[in-house]
Design a protein around this motif. Sequence first.
Motif, PDB file in Angstrom:
ATOM      1  N   TYR A  52     -18.017  -6.019   1.672  1.00  0.00           N
ATOM      2  CA  TYR A  52     -19.113  -6.649   2.417  1.00  0.00           C
ATOM      3  C   TYR A  52     -18.659  -7.951   3.061  1.00  0.00           C
ATOM      4  N   TYR A 100     -29.133  -0.041  -3.863  1.00  0.00           N
ATOM      5  CA  TYR A 100     -29.441   0.462  -5.211  1.00  0.00           C
ATOM      6  C   TYR A 100     -30.739   1.276  -5.210  1.00  0.00           C
ATOM      7  N   ALA A 111     -21.236   1.095  -5.150  1.00  0.00           N
ATOM      8  CA  ALA A 111     -21.466  -0.328  -5.427  1.00  0.00           C
ATOM      9  C   ALA A 111     -20.161  -1.121  -5.390  1.00  0.00           C
ATOM     10  N   LEU A 113     -19.149  -1.521  -1.758  1.00  0.00           N
ATOM     11  CA  LEU A 113     -19.980  -2.510  -1.083  1.00  0.00           C
ATOM     12  C   LEU A 113     -19.574  -3.925  -1.483  1.00  0.00           C
ATOM     13  N   PHE A 114     -19.335  -4.130  -2.762  1.00  0.00           N
ATOM     14  CA  PHE A 114     -18.969  -5.466  -3.242  1.00  0.00           C
ATOM     15  C   PHE A 114     -17.603  -5.893  -2.708  1.00  0.00           C
ATOM     16  N   GLN A 128     -27.755  -5.321  -1.356  1.00  0.00           N
ATOM     17  CA  GLN A 128     -27.496  -4.623  -2.616  1.00  0.00           C
ATOM     18  C   GLN A 128     -28.763  -3.970  -3.162  1.00  0.00           C
ATOM     19  N   ASP A 129     -29.870  -4.696  -3.124  1.00  0.00           N
ATOM     20  CA  ASP A 129     -31.126  -4.131  -3.621  1.00  0.00           C
ATOM     21  C   ASP A 129     -31.526  -2.886  -2.822  1.00  0.00           C
TER      22      ASP A 129
END
Length: 836
Positions: free
Chosen positions: A343, A319, A336, A339-340, A315-316
């Motif tokens: 994943y 972003y 985002a 991805l959430f 995630q980092d």
Amino acid sequence: MKIAPSAVPGSEPTYFEEAPLVMSIKNKQATLVHNYESPTTYTTHRFIQVRPKCIFSIKGKPRICWDLFIIALALYNCIYLPFFVAFTPDRLWSGGIIAVNIIIDVIFFLDIMLNFRTSFINEHDREVFDSRMIWKQYIISGELFWDLVITIPFDFIVYGAGESGDKYCLLRCLKMIRIWRFSKVQLFVRAKEKVKLMYRLISLLIILLLIVHVMACFWFMIVDDDKVWVPPTDYLYMGYTDLYTTTVGKQYWFCFYHVLFLLVGIDIGGRGLTVYATVDVLYAAGAIVCAVMFGEIANVMTEMNKKAAIFAEVQDQVYTTMKNMQLPDELQVRIADFLFATYHILEKHEEYEKFIKVLPPSLRNEVNRTIYRPIFERNVLLIHSPSSLLEFILSKMENQFYQPDYPVVTQYSEAEEFYFIADGKCEIEVLDELKAAHKIRILGGGDHFGEIALLYNTERTATVKTTTYANLAALTKESFHDMIKNFPEAKEMLLQCASNYMDHWKVFLKTTMTNIPYLRCLSADKFDELIYTLGTKQFAANEYLFNYGERVDEIYVIVEGCVHVTITVKDKELHTIVNQEGKGQWESVKNIESGYKSHYAMVLVLDELKMGSIINSKLGLVGGEMLVSYRAVEPTKVLVLSSKKLDEIANNFTPLKAKLSKVRKNLHIFDSVKQDILTVQIGIDTIKCYRYDPSYSTSTKVLLRWKNQVLKILARKKSISKKGLPNIKSLVEKIKAIMIAEERGMHEIANKIACGDLAADTVKILDILNVDELENPLLTQFASKAKEIHMVFQFLGEQFKYYRERIEAFDKDCNNLQMSINEINSMLDTIIQLST
């Protein structure tokens, strides 16, 4: 069955067998099951352990449950033995405690006996079931010795001998060693990774608490001996302690509390040499325990949060990348969210791939069967089908994983596989005739797709894209054809499902093909077979679909591009008008390609065909000859229906067979002169579609009909001119030849000349060749040439004779003239003489 010893030295005997790939495991024994009959035998080689009777697997569920029971008894020993020995030693010899201890000792003896019948893992990481090797391993490893030491009740033996057993009661604490069986259970327990980590964490916490418990009990035993030690809390607030006279509960918790100080290195104010020595030992033990236990707990917590840490790192990175790329906030939120949401699905798939790679093919197939069986049983194809069909699919399928928005199949592409959806969702999208995309439906777990192209051996009729991460089970083209060959009911079900499909492309094809009159009698399933088996052809710009004079046996349906219907004419006046006035007013007339034999030849565009138009709906049935040409104006795609395929469908559908027979009969005529059946000539054989022509109107249609009728006549005249059909002069010569043959009594020759089998000038060589030699083209050719040469020589002889006679007459005239001249000279001489 072939049997061979194991190739691993020192390992237990194994058995090598050749067995069908389709297997099932029943009662933990390998059993061969023939789930379906197939013309091909599928075999695999694998190692199978033959387990002797009454030998328990160390990995088996019964053995693990027994170990958990032993651990529970060991926990009981770890709790009550130190407590009673330190705080209430008199209760150790009560009747109830003695009975419980005896029962526990008996159970521990049973555990020793069970260990002699439990497999073990050797140095090659293989499970050994051989009883002799189990005994040997149990004795040599020293496990038997320690099990006996911690099981034999020495205190009871001494107590039974009449002596006091108080000084031997500490030997009972050896029973606590069995608590280390925690690690063995953790090694062989079958559970998820998180469950195993949680079990490991709980076991570490239990062991830590037990260590503190044992240390607290041991500390009280030390300080209670001289009763000198005063707890720091009592010393600070009261100056004395009642630890040695208070209740057992307060004594225990005071010691437990202060032992925690020892574990972390805090001084608890020891007094006396014995206490100091004990404190030193407990300090060292506490440091080791803290280092080991808290280190292990930290490792477990790290492992439990490993996946979350990896996800946080991903995630980092995402972003940071989005910020660096300066993407819009709305797009960042969508990325985002995606991805959430996905994943963990991708993570599970990676776990599956890693897991499946370490398995041999036989176990891999068994795992896939277990996973896919409940999913496939919901499929409409398999609900009412025999179980052997399901087993066939499970044995042949290949697992495939796709990301979201991935086109699994693309419309118009070649078909290679048939798919079942195991997990995830897919979207069906169809391009219509105008290339506009239409979303038809969403497919989910248990659905299938891709069968139409394989059933009808055609290109893909739709595009199927994944909308989420999707697991698909694929059958190759060969496996699919084996399936419908071995299971006819599966083919019928698939055909029924295909007939229920209705999309924009299928509607366009049905609407277009019903413009052909004799196809309107087809049933729904036959119409599906027809439109799905249409072939395709691509033509580049200015490429000819059909040329003038070409015979055709195919029907074309234009689905892309534009086609001109053309004919070549030779007209000097038209050529002059076009060159003088320019082509602006003559859009349908073009100069023919260079190299044509006539300087005044022109290409006349008779009509323009666009999408949905049909070419040769009649000529294609009878192999007729083209009187016009069809040329692609731009890149063009057509669907092809061959007369052969049409006849195949008609053979299985009587109404269509009758229609085709009637149409073909109307397309043939009988030539009484040639005594033969000829194909009707059709100038322009097209069914034009005006739906996609923006310039179309009712008046335009009437004008085009009138134009086509006129141009059909022109095309027919052009055909007659090119073919050289007989005119009046040739007919007269043919009739004369027939009459000559009839006069000579050669009626067969006359009939052949009338039918066109023999040329009219054949009568000229009747005196040279026999009747049976007239059909030999080589003799006929030589005879004709010989006759021509003979006629030439005869003509030259007659001319020579004629000119010789003329010369002789001229010579005679010259002699007569000479005589006349002589006479005149004589008369002149006489006149002269008389005048003188």
